[in-house]
Design a protein around this motif. Structure first.
Motif, PDB file in Angstrom:
ATOM      1  N   MET A 197       0.828  -1.196   0.000  1.00 34.11           N
ATOM      2  CA  MET A 197       0.000   0.000   0.000  1.00 34.11           C
ATOM      3  C   MET A 197       0.866   1.252   0.000  1.00 34.11           C
ATOM      4  O   MET A 197       0.542   2.217  -0.649  1.00 34.11           O
ATOM      5  N   LYS A 198       1.981   1.238   0.716  1.00 35.88           N
ATOM      6  CA  LYS A 198       2.827   2.425   0.771  1.00 35.88           C
ATOM      7  C   LYS A 198       3.465   2.714  -0.578  1.00 35.88           C
ATOM      8  O   LYS A 198       3.640   3.866  -0.941  1.00 35.88           O
ATOM      9  N   ASN A 199       3.835   1.671  -1.319  1.00 35.37           N
ATOM     10  CA  ASN A 199       4.415   1.890  -2.639  1.00 35.37           C
ATOM     11  C   ASN A 199       3.398   2.497  -3.588  1.00 35.37           C
ATOM     12  O   ASN A 199       3.764   3.250  -4.496  1.00 35.37           O
ATOM     13  N   LYS A 200       2.143   2.167  -3.399  1.00 34.53           N
ATOM     14  CA  LYS A 200       1.088   2.729  -4.235  1.00 34.53           C
ATOM     15  C   LYS A 200       0.981   4.238  -4.021  1.00 34.53           C
ATOM     16  O   LYS A 200       0.779   4.985  -4.965  1.00 34.53           O
ATOM     17  N   HIS A 201       1.153   4.676  -2.778  1.00 32.56           N
ATOM     18  CA  HIS A 201       1.083   6.106  -2.500  1.00 32.56           C
ATOM     19  C   HIS A 201       2.318   6.834  -3.002  1.00 32.56           C
ATOM     20  O   HIS A 201       2.236   7.992  -3.393  1.00 32.56           O
ATOM     21  N   LYS A 202       3.458   6.183  -3.004  1.00 32.97           N
ATOM     22  CA  LYS A 202       4.687   6.817  -3.484  1.00 32.97           C
ATOM     23  C   LYS A 202       4.696   6.957  -5.000  1.00 32.97           C
ATOM     24  O   LYS A 202       5.460   7.742  -5.546  1.00 32.97           O
ATOM     25  N   LEU A 203       3.865   6.205  -5.680  1.00 30.92           N
ATOM     26  CA  LEU A 203       3.792   6.268  -7.134  1.00 30.92           C
ATOM     27  C   LEU A 203       3.363   7.653  -7.616  1.00 30.92           C
ATOM     28  O   LEU A 203       3.773   8.091  -8.696  1.00 30.92           O
ATOM     29  N   TRP A 204       2.584   8.361  -6.821  1.00 35.05           N
ATOM     30  CA  TRP A 204       2.086   9.666  -7.229  1.00 35.05           C
ATOM     31  C   TRP A 204       3.192  10.714  -7.301  1.00 35.05           C
ATOM     32  O   TRP A 204       3.026  11.752  -7.933  1.00 35.05           O
ATOM     33  N   TYR A 205       4.339  10.475  -6.669  1.00 36.65           N
ATOM     34  CA  TYR A 205       5.451  11.416  -6.748  1.00 36.65           C
ATOM     35  C   TYR A 205       6.052  11.472  -8.147  1.00 36.65           C
ATOM     36  O   TYR A 205       6.722  12.432  -8.504  1.00 36.65           O
ATOM     37  N   ILE A 206       5.813  10.456  -8.952  1.00 40.38           N
ATOM     38  CA  ILE A 206       6.288  10.463 -10.334  1.00 40.38           C
ATOM     39  C   ILE A 206       5.650  11.614 -11.105  1.00 40.38           C
ATOM     40  O   ILE A 206       6.264  12.190 -11.999  1.00 40.38           O
ATOM     41  N   GLY A 207       4.431  11.982 -10.752  1.00 42.72           N
ATOM     42  CA  GLY A 207       3.772  13.112 -11.403  1.00 42.72           C
ATOM     43  C   GLY A 207       4.519  14.414 -11.193  1.00 42.72           C
ATOM     44  O   GLY A 207       4.604  15.247 -12.092  1.00 42.72           O
ATOM     45  N   TYR A 208       5.079  14.610  -9.991  1.00 37.69           N
ATOM     46  CA  TYR A 208       5.896  15.796  -9.745  1.00 37.69           C
ATOM     47  C   TYR A 208       7.142  15.789 -10.631  1.00 37.69           C
ATOM     48  O   TYR A 208       7.537  16.816 -11.189  1.00 37.69           O
ATOM     49  N   ILE A 209       7.759  14.634 -10.773  1.00 36.85           N
ATOM     50  CA  ILE A 209       8.975  14.520 -11.589  1.00 36.85           C
ATOM     51  C   ILE A 209       8.663  14.782 -13.052  1.00 36.85           C
ATOM     52  O   ILE A 209       9.387  15.523 -13.737  1.00 36.85           O
ATOM     53  N   VAL A 210       7.583  14.213 -13.549  1.00 35.18           N
ATOM     54  CA  VAL A 210       7.191  14.427 -14.951  1.00 35.18           C
ATOM     55  C   VAL A 210       6.866  15.894 -15.192  1.00 35.18           C
ATOM     56  O   VAL A 210       7.263  16.469 -16.219  1.00 35.18           O
ATOM     57  N   SER A 211       6.187  16.527 -14.248  1.00 36.63           N
ATOM     58  CA  SER A 211       5.874  17.954 -14.386  1.00 36.63           C
ATOM     59  C   SER A 211       7.143  18.789 -14.384  1.00 36.63           C
ATOM     60  O   SER A 211       7.269  19.747 -15.158  1.00 36.63           O
ATOM     61  N   ILE A 259      -2.189  19.339 -15.685  1.00 35.86           N
ATOM     62  CA  ILE A 259      -3.072  18.213 -15.358  1.00 35.86           C
ATOM     63  C   ILE A 259      -2.327  17.170 -14.531  1.00 35.86           C
ATOM     64  O   ILE A 259      -2.824  16.703 -13.502  1.00 35.86           O
ATOM     65  N   ILE A 260      -1.125  16.821 -14.968  1.00 33.92           N
ATOM     66  CA  ILE A 260      -0.338  15.817 -14.252  1.00 33.92           C
ATOM     67  C   ILE A 260      -0.015  16.303 -12.847  1.00 33.92           C
ATOM     68  O   ILE A 260      -0.144  15.564 -11.861  1.00 33.92           O
ATOM     69  N   PHE A 261       0.410  17.562 -12.728  1.00 36.33           N
ATOM     70  CA  PHE A 261       0.762  18.099 -11.416  1.00 36.33           C
ATOM     71  C   PHE A 261      -0.445  18.150 -10.488  1.00 36.33           C
ATOM     72  O   PHE A 261      -0.360  17.762  -9.327  1.00 36.33           O
ATOM     73  N   SER A 262      -1.582  18.617 -11.007  1.00 38.64           N
ATOM     74  CA  SER A 262      -2.747  18.767 -10.137  1.00 38.64           C
ATOM     75  C   SER A 262      -3.296  17.413  -9.686  1.00 38.64           C
ATOM     76  O   SER A 262      -3.692  17.260  -8.524  1.00 38.64           O
ATOM     77  N   ILE A 263      -3.303  16.423 -10.555  1.00 35.23           N
ATOM     78  CA  ILE A 263      -3.782  15.093 -10.150  1.00 35.23           C
ATOM     79  C   ILE A 263      -2.844  14.487  -9.111  1.00 35.23           C
ATOM     80  O   ILE A 263      -3.293  13.941  -8.096  1.00 35.23           O
ATOM     81  N   SER A 264      -1.551  14.598  -9.347  1.00 32.07           N
ATOM     82  CA  SER A 264      -0.588  14.050  -8.390  1.00 32.07           C
ATOM     83  C   SER A 264      -0.698  14.743  -7.042  1.00 32.07           C
ATOM     84  O   SER A 264      -0.706  14.092  -5.988  1.00 32.07           O
ATOM     85  N   HIS A 265      -0.777  16.069  -7.066  1.00 36.23           N
ATOM     86  CA  HIS A 265      -0.848  16.824  -5.826  1.00 36.23           C
ATOM     87  C   HIS A 265      -2.142  16.509  -5.060  1.00 36.23           C
ATOM     88  O   HIS A 265      -2.124  16.323  -3.838  1.00 36.23           O
ATOM     89  N   THR A 266      -3.246  16.428  -5.778  1.00 42.18           N
ATOM     90  CA  THR A 266      -4.522  16.124  -5.133  1.00 42.18           C
ATOM     91  C   THR A 266      -4.507  14.744  -4.500  1.00 42.18           C
ATOM     92  O   THR A 266      -4.963  14.559  -3.365  1.00 42.18           O
ATOM     93  N   GLN A 267      -3.982  13.758  -5.202  1.00 37.80           N
ATOM     94  CA  GLN A 267      -3.927  12.406  -4.653  1.00 37.80           C
ATOM     95  C   GLN A 267      -3.008  12.325  -3.448  1.00 37.80           C
ATOM     96  O   GLN A 267      -3.332  11.662  -2.451  1.00 37.80           O
ATOM     97  N   LEU A 268      -1.864  12.990  -3.517  1.00 42.34           N
ATOM     98  CA  LEU A 268      -0.943  12.961  -2.374  1.00 42.34           C
ATOM     99  C   LEU A 268      -1.542  13.661  -1.160  1.00 42.34           C
ATOM    100  O   LEU A 268      -1.413  13.178  -0.031  1.00 42.34           O
ATOM    101  N   MET A 269      -2.201  14.789  -1.384  1.00 41.57           N
ATOM    102  CA  MET A 269      -2.818  15.493  -0.255  1.00 41.57           C
ATOM    103  C   MET A 269      -3.974  14.686   0.323  1.00 41.57           C
ATOM    104  O   MET A 269      -4.165  14.648   1.540  1.00 41.57           O
ATOM    105  N   HIS A 270      -4.750  14.029  -0.535  1.00 37.26           N
ATOM    106  CA  HIS A 270      -5.846  13.189  -0.064  1.00 37.26           C
ATOM    107  C   HIS A 270      -5.304  12.038   0.792  1.00 37.26           C
ATOM    108  O   HIS A 270      -5.831  11.765   1.880  1.00 37.26           O
TER     109      HIS A 270
END
Length: 100
Positions: free
Chosen positions: A1-15, A41-52
């Motif tokens: 489960m923790k690796n699933k949450h860390k996956l969203w950081y890739i959106g920051y890198i791509v942005s 779009i990539i940044f906002s989805i990643s940020h929203t998921q990480l904050m959630h």
């Protein structure tokens, strides 16, 4: 489960990679605008998921409110109910039936 949450950081890198591409390449303006929209779009989805995920983990009130809303929406979708609105339509399980 923790690796699933860390996956969203890739959106920051791509942005972050898309920003120099937009600034330092000679693409047409429409391509730059398209890349800018893609980056936002990539940044906002990643940020929203990480904050959630962070709020679900740390804030008990937020977690209770989110779970309540999900339970209510599941119950509303599963129950068959009739509801009349102002225009004379019957709302029956999230679809409108018009009658004369």
């Amino acid at each position: 489960m923790k690796n699933k949450h860390k996956l969203w950081y890739i959106g920051y890198i791509v942005s972050a990679i898309l920003v120099p591409i937009i600034l330092f390449t000679d693409f047409p303006k429409t391509a730059d605008i398209g890349l800018l929209i893609l980056m936002s779009i990539i940044f906002s989805i990643s940020h929203t998921q990480l904050m959630h995920n962070r709020m679900m983990k740390n804030d008990i009130d937020y977690k209770v409110n989110v779970m309540d809303e999900r339970n209510i929406s599941i119950k509303e979708k599963s129950w068959k109910y009739h509801e009349y609105d102002y225009y004379g339509t019957i709302r029956y399980s999230n679809s409108y039936i018009y009658f004369l």
